[in-house]
Scaffold this motif. Structure first.
Motif, PDB file in Angstrom:
ATOM      1  N   HIS A  14     -90.304  41.646 -11.049  1.00 19.73           N
ATOM      2  CA  HIS A  14     -90.564  42.689 -10.141  1.00 19.73           C
ATOM      3  C   HIS A  14     -90.488  42.084  -8.399  1.00 19.73           C
ATOM      4  O   HIS A  14     -91.172  40.860  -8.731  1.00 19.73           O
ATOM      5  N   LYS A  15     -89.926  41.973  -7.778  1.00 24.06           N
ATOM      6  CA  LYS A  15     -89.857  41.658  -6.362  1.00 24.06           C
ATOM      7  C   LYS A  15     -90.529  42.348  -5.685  1.00 24.06           C
ATOM      8  O   LYS A  15     -90.575  43.829  -6.001  1.00 24.06           O
ATOM      9  N   ARG A  16     -91.187  41.745  -4.758  1.00 28.06           N
ATOM     10  CA  ARG A  16     -92.040  42.809  -3.775  1.00 28.06           C
ATOM     11  C   ARG A  16     -91.158  42.831  -2.757  1.00 28.06           C
ATOM     12  O   ARG A  16     -90.368  42.321  -2.579  1.00 28.06           O
ATOM     13  N   THR A  17     -92.245  42.506  -1.406  1.00 31.52           N
ATOM     14  CA  THR A  17     -91.270  43.259  -0.423  1.00 31.52           C
ATOM     15  C   THR A  17     -90.614  41.704  -0.134  1.00 31.52           C
ATOM     16  O   THR A  17     -89.737  41.290   1.095  1.00 31.52           O
ATOM     17  N   ARG A  18     -91.214  40.707  -0.561  1.00 30.89           N
ATOM     18  CA  ARG A  18     -90.219  39.450   0.087  1.00 30.89           C
ATOM     19  C   ARG A  18     -90.412  39.187   1.288  1.00 30.89           C
ATOM     20  O   ARG A  18     -90.296  39.642   2.644  1.00 30.89           O
ATOM     21  N   GLU A 229     -84.033  45.085  -0.954  1.00 27.89           N
ATOM     22  CA  GLU A 229     -84.270  44.312  -2.442  1.00 27.89           C
ATOM     23  C   GLU A 229     -82.963  43.303  -2.705  1.00 27.89           C
ATOM     24  O   GLU A 229     -83.207  41.920  -3.314  1.00 27.89           O
ATOM     25  N   HIS A 230     -82.244  42.936  -2.482  1.00 29.09           N
ATOM     26  CA  HIS A 230     -80.468  42.512  -3.322  1.00 29.09           C
ATOM     27  C   HIS A 230     -80.338  40.990  -1.922  1.00 29.09           C
ATOM     28  O   HIS A 230     -79.635  40.642  -2.432  1.00 29.09           O
ATOM     29  N   VAL A 231     -81.547  41.630  -1.120  1.00 29.44           N
ATOM     30  CA  VAL A 231     -81.228  39.807   0.294  1.00 29.44           C
ATOM     31  C   VAL A 231     -82.602  38.687  -0.269  1.00 29.44           C
ATOM     32  O   VAL A 231     -83.377  39.145  -0.511  1.00 29.44           O
ATOM     33  N   GLU A 232     -81.760  37.686  -0.318  1.00 24.54           N
ATOM     34  CA  GLU A 232     -82.458  36.747  -0.896  1.00 24.54           C
ATOM     35  C   GLU A 232     -83.566  36.056   0.757  1.00 24.54           C
ATOM     36  O   GLU A 232     -82.196  35.454   1.270  1.00 24.54           O
TER      37      GLU A 232
END
Lengths: 275, 275
Positions: A14-18, A229-232
Motif C-alpha cells: 500500500h502506498k500512501r501519499t508518498r 499513485e503511479h509516480v515515484e
DNA sequence: GCCGCTTTGTGCCTGCGTTCACAAATGAAC
DNA sequence: GTTCATTTGTGAACGCAGGCACAAAGCGGC
C-alpha cells in the motif's frame, strides 16, 4: 534463465501519499524483479522482490564494480566487494542473490556478469531521459553535470520561469519556459524530472511534469509533493541532512559533557550510555 | 536513508567503514535525547533514544511547523501535521513523543512549543559552522545558498585546489587552498564539512577535515569514505538516486507488460483508483 | 578420482521501526 | 459537577531488514 517480463507481484504494497521521506527509505517497498519468462505452470512463486534498501546498495556496488572492471579485475569475492562498499559481506551476498545466482562458490563473482545483471535489474539497459526544472544555482550545477553522473541519464530538457533564461543554452541545452513542461516532456519522452526550484513553485512544476508523462521525480525542493499513485518521488533535502548531522553533534555533546568519551557511536545495537 | 550511521555490530570481525548508504536509514541507531532541564519532578523518562529515521522526520515536521507558525497558526493536531508531512498520524505522534509530552489531549500541539522542542533536540539552538570543499558547479551552488537552507548553518569556509580560485570570494567568502583545510577548520571552529569534490579527492579531503576537527561530513562525492569512529558521515548520491528511480521505472514496465494495471494499491489514507 | 579449501547462497534468529487500537486526559457543553 | 467529544500518548503486534553460521558447491592438489 531469467528472461524478462515479470508476472504480477502478489505484494501490492500500500502506498500512501508518498513523496516524503528524504533519508530513510520507505519501508518494505519491495518491488518485483524481472524474473523468468512465465509460461503458466510456475511451480512456485518465481517473482522475487527486492527491498528498496537493497536496490540502493546495488547501485553502490555497481559503481565499485565498474571501477574494478576498469582496472582490469575480472572476479571479486563477496568479502572484497563488501569491504569496498562498506557493508557486511553477508548482506552483500544476500543483495546479490536478489539478482539470481551469478557467483561461483569457492571462486567469487565475475565482475562483468555482475555489472550486467545489476544494470539489468536497475533498468539501466535503456536510457532514461532527464529534465531539470529550475535553473538556479543548483539547477545549473545539475544541468552541467553533463549526462549526469554515470551514463544512461542524459539531460534533455531544461526549464525555468525567468524570461532572461529562456532560450539560453546551459550545458548545451536551451532553457524552455515552465509553461511548456507538459508539451516538451511528452515530446522528448522524458522519464525523470528533477525539481530544483524554490519550494513555492515545486508542486506546480511537479504537476506539470506528471502531466507531461514523467514517471519519476527527484525533488530537491523542501516540500512534500503530492503525486498520483503511479509516480515515484525521491527527495533530497539539504536542510534535513544538515539537521540530522546537527542532531548528532548535539547528541555527542550531551553524551560527553566532560569532554571525555569513547563509546559514542559504538554500541552493539543501542548506544547505551548514561549521562 | 539513509544513510549513515553505521554503528552496530560490535563484532570484531569486519570493520564497518561506514559512510555508505545513501537513502535508507540504518536501523536502530537510536541516540540519546538531550533531556530537558526540567525542574519539575520528572518521574523518570530521562534519556530516551531517538531512531535516526525519526530524527529525519522531525526535521521535516520542523519546517512545516515553522511555515504554519509564520501563517499565524498556534496549534496543530497530529492529524493535520501528519498529512502535511505525508506520514501516518500514529507515527507522527510517536515521533513527537520522543521529544517528551508537549501535546494537550483533546486539543493538539502548540506550534511554538513544538518548534522549540524540535530545535532543541536537533541541536539547532546553536550554530553549526559549515565548510564547503570543492567549488565546482555543485560547490558553487552550495556556497551561494547563503547561510544554507534554514538558518543555523552559516557557511564559513570554502576550499578548492584550483589556484585560479584561491582568494576569489564566492558567496562572500574567499576560497582557500585544500592544504589549509585542517588549519582553517580548526581556527574557525567548523563543525560540518561538505564534500563536493571529484571522487578521487574525496578521501583526502575527508581526512583533512577530520584533522581539522570537523565532526560531521556531508558527502556528495560518490565514494565510500573511511572515517574514524567519532565522525558522522551522510552521503548524498545523485547517481544512486537516479538509479533507484530507474529501477522503479523498469519494475513498473515489467509489471504491466500489457499496459493493463488494476491493482489499485489502496492506501492507508490516500486515494484509491484503478485505471 | 578423492580430499580439502574456499566462497557462495540462504535458513534462522534477532531487533528495530511501523502500525494498530485503546486508555488516559482535557476542554466544552449542559 | 458531570458527560461527551476529541485528541494525545503508548503498549503490543507485526513485518522487514540485518547478521550469523552453516550446508552446498566448485576448484585445485595429490
Amino acid at each position: 534463465m531469467v528472461a524478462q517480463r515479470g508476472r504480477r507481484n502478489g505484494a501490492a504494497a500500500h502506498k500512501r501519499t508518498r513523496g516524503g521521506a528524504t533519508p530513510d527509505a520507505d519501508n518494505a517497498p519491495t518491488a518485483e524483479i524481472p524474473a523468468v519468462a512465465e509460461n503458466g505452470a510456475d511451480p512456485e512463486v518465481r517473482a522475487k522482490s527486492i527491498p528498496e534498501a537493497a536496490v540502493a546498495r546495488l547501485a553502490v556496488y555497481l559503481r565499485i564494480l565498474s571501477a574494478m572492471a576498469e582496472q582490469g579485475a575480472t572476479t571479486v569475492s563477496s568479502e572484497e566487494l563488501s569491504t569496498a562498499a562498506g557493508v557486511n559481506s553477508a548482506k552483500l551476498r544476500k543483495d546479490l542473490s536478489y539478482l539470481g545466482s551469478y557467483g561461483t562458490r569457492g571462486v567469487g563473482y565475475e565482475v562483468a556478469v555482475l555489472v550486467g545483471q545489476i544494470e539489468r535489474v536497475l533498468g539501466l539497459t535503456r536510457q532514461h531521459k532527464v529534465a531539470v526544472v529550475g535553473i538556479g544555482n543548483l539547477g545549473h550545477a545539475l544541468a552541467n553535470y553533463g549526462g549526469f553522473p554515470g551514463r544512461g541519464f542524459p539531460v534533455e530538457a531544461l526549464f525555468d520561469i525567468d524570461p532572461d533564461l529562456i532560450g539560453v543554452p546551459v550545458g548545451g541545452i536551451p532553457v524552455t519556459h515552465l509553461d511548456d513542461i507538459p508539451q516538451v516532456c511528452a515530446d522528448r519522452q522524458i522519464s525523470i524530472g528533477v525539481i530544483a526550484t524554490p519550494p513555492a513553485a515545486a508542486q506546480t512544476v511537479c504537476d506539470r511534469l506528471v502531466e507531461g508523462g514523467v514517471q519519476c521525480i527527484l525533488n530537491f525542493a523542501p516540500v512534500v509533493l503530492q503525486v498520483p499513485e503511479h509516480v515515484e518521488v525521491r527527495k533530497v533535502d539539504l536542510a534535513v541532512e544538515l539537521q540530522i548531522l546537527s542532531f548528532h553533534v548535539a547528541r555527542r555533546a550531551d553524551n560527553e559533557p566532560n569532554g571525555k568519551v569513547a563509546e559514542s557511536t559504538v554500541a552493539g545495537n543501542g548506544a547505551v550510555l548514561q549521562s
